[in-house]
Design a protein around this motif. Sequence first.
Motif, PDB file in Angstrom:
ATOM      1  N   VAL A  51       0.804  -1.121  -0.161  1.00 29.58           N
ATOM      2  CA  VAL A  51       0.044   0.094   0.006  1.00 29.58           C
ATOM      3  C   VAL A  51       0.824   1.195   0.181  1.00 29.58           C
ATOM      4  CG1 VAL A  51      -2.026   1.179   1.306  1.00 29.58           C
ATOM      5  CG2 VAL A  51      -1.814  -1.245   1.125  1.00 29.58           C
ATOM      6  N   PRO A  52       0.595   2.015  -0.945  1.00 27.52           N
ATOM      7  CA  PRO A  52       1.770   3.392  -0.896  1.00 27.52           C
ATOM      8  C   PRO A  52       1.398   4.334   0.037  1.00 27.52           C
ATOM      9  CG  PRO A  52      -0.101   3.457  -2.733  1.00 27.52           C
ATOM     10  CD  PRO A  52      -0.379   2.256  -2.229  1.00 27.52           C
ATOM     11  N   PRO A  53       2.212   5.124   0.536  1.00 26.74           N
ATOM     12  CA  PRO A  53       2.046   5.981   1.633  1.00 26.74           C
ATOM     13  C   PRO A  53       0.785   7.004   1.604  1.00 26.74           C
ATOM     14  CG  PRO A  53       4.065   6.552   0.660  1.00 26.74           C
ATOM     15  CD  PRO A  53       3.401   5.325  -0.342  1.00 26.74           C
ATOM     16  N   ASN A  54       0.354   7.258   0.389  1.00 21.05           N
ATOM     17  CA  ASN A  54      -0.891   8.226   0.421  1.00 21.05           C
ATOM     18  C   ASN A  54      -2.212   7.533   0.376  1.00 21.05           C
ATOM     19  OD1 ASN A  54      -0.375   6.977  -2.100  1.00 21.05           O
ATOM     20  ND2 ASN A  54      -1.359   8.692  -3.221  1.00 21.05           N
ATOM     21  N   ARG A  55      -2.207   6.142   0.672  1.00 20.19           N
ATOM     22  CA  ARG A  55      -3.340   5.299   0.706  1.00 20.19           C
ATOM     23  C   ARG A  55      -3.492   4.632   2.021  1.00 20.19           C
ATOM     24  NH1 ARG A  55      -5.070   3.189  -4.215  1.00 20.19           N
ATOM     25  NH2 ARG A  55      -6.654   2.343  -2.985  1.00 20.19           N
ATOM     26  N   ARG A  56      -2.463   5.067   3.027  1.00 15.98           N
ATOM     27  CA  ARG A  56      -2.437   4.323   4.212  1.00 15.98           C
ATOM     28  C   ARG A  56      -3.229   5.306   5.196  1.00 15.98           C
ATOM     29  NH1 ARG A  56       3.384   1.597   5.214  1.00 15.98           N
ATOM     30  NH2 ARG A  56       3.480   0.612   2.943  1.00 15.98           N
ATOM     31  N   PRO A  57      -4.051   5.021   6.092  1.00 25.14           N
ATOM     32  CA  PRO A  57      -4.573   5.868   6.971  1.00 25.14           C
ATOM     33  C   PRO A  57      -3.680   6.385   8.064  1.00 25.14           C
ATOM     34  CG  PRO A  57      -5.345   3.611   7.478  1.00 25.14           C
ATOM     35  CD  PRO A  57      -4.147   3.547   6.230  1.00 25.14           C
ATOM     36  N   VAL A  58      -2.597   6.703   7.560  1.00 27.98           N
ATOM     37  CA  VAL A  58      -1.319   7.016   8.493  1.00 27.98           C
ATOM     38  C   VAL A  58      -0.812   8.257   8.206  1.00 27.98           C
ATOM     39  CG1 VAL A  58       1.017   6.393   9.113  1.00 27.98           C
ATOM     40  CG2 VAL A  58      -0.605   4.565   8.525  1.00 27.98           C
ATOM     41  N   ASN A  59      -0.429   9.258   9.008  1.00 28.84           N
ATOM     42  CA  ASN A  59       0.240  10.624   8.601  1.00 28.84           C
ATOM     43  C   ASN A  59       1.364  10.680   9.337  1.00 28.84           C
ATOM     44  OD1 ASN A  59       0.358  13.191   7.497  1.00 28.84           O
ATOM     45  ND2 ASN A  59      -1.935  13.247   7.318  1.00 28.84           N
ATOM     46  N   LEU A  89      -5.885  16.564   9.177  1.00 33.04           N
ATOM     47  CA  LEU A  89      -6.445  15.130   8.219  1.00 33.04           C
ATOM     48  C   LEU A  89      -7.073  14.099   9.554  1.00 33.04           C
ATOM     49  CD1 LEU A  89      -3.436  15.237   5.966  1.00 33.04           C
ATOM     50  CD2 LEU A  89      -5.640  15.711   5.464  1.00 33.04           C
ATOM     51  N   ARG A  90      -6.893  14.362  10.529  1.00 34.55           N
ATOM     52  CA  ARG A  90      -7.352  13.422  11.498  1.00 34.55           C
ATOM     53  C   ARG A  90      -7.220  12.047  11.291  1.00 34.55           C
ATOM     54  NH1 ARG A  90     -13.052  16.631  12.391  1.00 34.55           N
ATOM     55  NH2 ARG A  90     -12.216  18.499  13.374  1.00 34.55           N
ATOM     56  N   PRO A  91      -5.814  11.652  11.091  1.00 31.58           N
ATOM     57  CA  PRO A  91      -5.507  10.312  10.846  1.00 31.58           C
ATOM     58  C   PRO A  91      -5.632   9.293  12.027  1.00 31.58           C
ATOM     59  CG  PRO A  91      -3.596  11.444  11.513  1.00 31.58           C
ATOM     60  CD  PRO A  91      -4.535  12.330  11.451  1.00 31.58           C
ATOM     61  N   ARG A  92      -5.744   7.937  11.630  1.00 35.21           N
ATOM     62  CA  ARG A  92      -6.034   6.914  12.552  1.00 35.21           C
ATOM     63  C   ARG A  92      -4.811   6.732  13.313  1.00 35.21           C
ATOM     64  NH1 ARG A  92     -10.669   4.161  11.613  1.00 35.21           N
ATOM     65  NH2 ARG A  92     -10.130   3.478  13.836  1.00 35.21           N
TER      66      ARG A  92
END
Length: 359
Positions: free
Chosen positions: A70-78, A150-153
């Motif tokens: 999964v590429p960085p921009n598709r991860r629910p991660v910031n 962005l309120r990431p998980r």
Amino acid sequence: MSLDIVGVSHRYGHADLALDSVDLRVEPGEFLTLLGPSGCGKTTLLRIVGGFIAPTEGTVRLAGDDLTSVPPNRRPVNMVFQRPLLFPHLDVFGNVAFGLRRVGLGRDELARRVYEALELVRLPGYQRRRSHELSGGQMQRVALARALLLRPRVLLLDEPLSALDLKVRLEMEAELRRMHRDTRATFVYVTHDQREALALSDRVAVFDGGRLAEVATPAELYRRPRSVFAARFVGDTNVLPVDVLERNGSVATVAMNGWRGGATCDVDDVGSHRRGWLVVRPEAIRAVPMPADGRADGLRAAVHDVAFRGSSYSYRLAVDGMDTELKVEAPATDRHPCPVGSTVSLSWDPADGRVLARE
Ligand SMILES: Nc1ncnc2c1ncn2[C@@H]1O[C@H](COP(=O)(O)OP(=O)(O)OP(=O)(O)O)[C@@H](O)[C@H]1O
Ligand SMILES: [Mg+2]
């Protein structure tokens, strides 16, 4: 969301391993800090979780799903980077709002959230500044505002407070704890500042040269470290070479230079008739003047230096058979301190002495 780091190793080119078989689980909503000296692999691990570099070996799972492809921009991660990148052609407002433009909020809602985030990082009124008009610490705060918006998980924070002075840093620490409580996101935080790690985290993962030395709550890490590396890295401490005479469950009897005393240990960690390290915090040690007849049960030491610290006296003492000075932090009562050059007897509660294996 839970985060599992499974057997992760990383090598840049032909260099030594930057990360060596790291296994670590971060619980949903946890505030976990990666702590360790410069170059121990903290940023590398964060980049792997963020997807910016692929590990040489191992996998990262988020809520059980393998993230490898999964590429960085598709991860629910910031991620908030150690050296924040701001867009030079955008002002502060534009930089903070950047990630949200794609989300398609109305203009008012967007502006509201940007101002809210700028308040949060204590930069209200800065929205029209360009990045070259900001200090390093202000840039870090803009980057933090952008990530929070962005309120990431899962939020990855790489030394986000390192460029701030102590006063702002302490305020921002309190803000981070509050943001963590409010968002309930999983925070993975990187620092080489042990004070910050203890103050912020639910648990701390201590790294030593690419390897995970131990993971524990701040209190456990401070009071009952399981490795000499972590004991030395977290807080001030004394590490004494001792012989383990006997061990009964978690209670041990240790000896050094004719002195013997009790200590605690993890079962299986140390055996009887072995060498060990005794770890005692400076504030756990009591120092009393050696009686005139020279008979005392404590460990004998000579006072090299004493400094008044307001609430305490800091002693540096020499103990026969130890290369390094021993440190004692004694509460400053109206008692006269033990003078430099005098001999003292040192003692502590066996529960405050931890014995660890020495190879
Ligand atoms: N792009 C790279 N190419 C080659 N080696 C690298 C690269 N990035 C990091 N390293 C090396 O990998 C090791 C781990 O680096 P890393 O940046 O993860 O450390 P760190 O724990 O974040 O340190 P610091 O506290 O100084 O930020 C170091 O020895 C570093 O020199
Ligand atoms: Mg780093």
